[in-house]
Design a protein around this motif. Structure first.
Motif, PDB file in Angstrom:
ATOM      1  N   VAL A  62      -4.787  -2.378   9.683  1.00  0.00           N
ATOM      2  CA  VAL A  62      -5.134  -3.379   8.684  1.00  0.00           C
ATOM      3  C   VAL A  62      -4.701  -2.951   7.283  1.00  0.00           C
ATOM      4  N   PHE A  63      -3.914  -1.915   7.208  1.00  0.00           N
ATOM      5  CA  PHE A  63      -3.480  -1.409   5.912  1.00  0.00           C
ATOM      6  C   PHE A  63      -2.219  -2.120   5.449  1.00  0.00           C
ATOM      7  N   ARG A  64      -2.001  -2.100   4.164  1.00  0.00           N
ATOM      8  CA  ARG A  64      -0.803  -2.698   3.594  1.00  0.00           C
ATOM      9  C   ARG A  64       0.389  -1.783   3.846  1.00  0.00           C
ATOM     10  N   GLU A  65       1.564  -2.296   3.648  1.00  0.00           N
ATOM     11  CA  GLU A  65       2.772  -1.492   3.770  1.00  0.00           C
ATOM     12  C   GLU A  65       2.758  -0.392   2.715  1.00  0.00           C
ATOM     13  N   ASP A  66       3.283   0.737   3.047  1.00  0.00           N
ATOM     14  CA  ASP A  66       3.341   1.858   2.116  1.00  0.00           C
ATOM     15  C   ASP A  66       4.598   1.714   1.264  1.00  0.00           C
ATOM     16  N   VAL A  67       4.445   1.030   0.138  1.00  0.00           N
ATOM     17  CA  VAL A  67       5.573   0.774  -0.753  1.00  0.00           C
ATOM     18  C   VAL A  67       5.329   1.543  -2.042  1.00  0.00           C
ATOM     19  N   PRO A  68       6.266   2.418  -2.424  1.00  0.00           N
ATOM     20  CA  PRO A  68       6.058   3.172  -3.669  1.00  0.00           C
ATOM     21  C   PRO A  68       5.997   2.234  -4.870  1.00  0.00           C
TER      22      PRO A  68
END
Length: 99
Positions: A62-68
């Motif tokens: 359920v986490f968001r994408e890991d986008v810097p």
């Protein structure tokens, strides 16, 4: 026949570095024996056609994408540092202090 004996509980207490009174040994002997017996009962009915699970309900991420995002520059990161050498934080050595 009980698998958990008072001597075994005392031994486990020594291994765990827990000092147990005689009353605690008596209580824990009964409690641990009940736990071991319950596990043995479950093990008897567990069959190979029952799929092993770690959770009863399927889980999804359920986490968001890991986008810097915006990153700090070196100067911004070091701005409030109590001590630095211009490009890195400087901290006191801690290795070997207790040896």
């Amino acid at each position: 026949m009980s698998e958990i004996t008072p001597d075994l509980v005392r031994h486990l207490g020594v291994l765990a570095r827990i000092q147990l009174s005689d009353e605690e040994v008596t209580t824990l002997t009964g409690e641990l024996d009940a736990i071991v017996s319950s596990i043995a009962e479950v093990s008897e009915v567990a069959t190979s056609d029952v799929v092993a699970t770690s959770h009863p309900v399927p889980l999804v991420n359920v986490f968001r994408e890991d986008v810097p995002g915006d990153m700090l520059s070196v100067d911004e990161a070091l701005k409030n540092a109590p001590d630095h050498d211009g490009s890195r934080f400087r901290v006191t050595a801690i290795l070997g202090e207790e040896q």
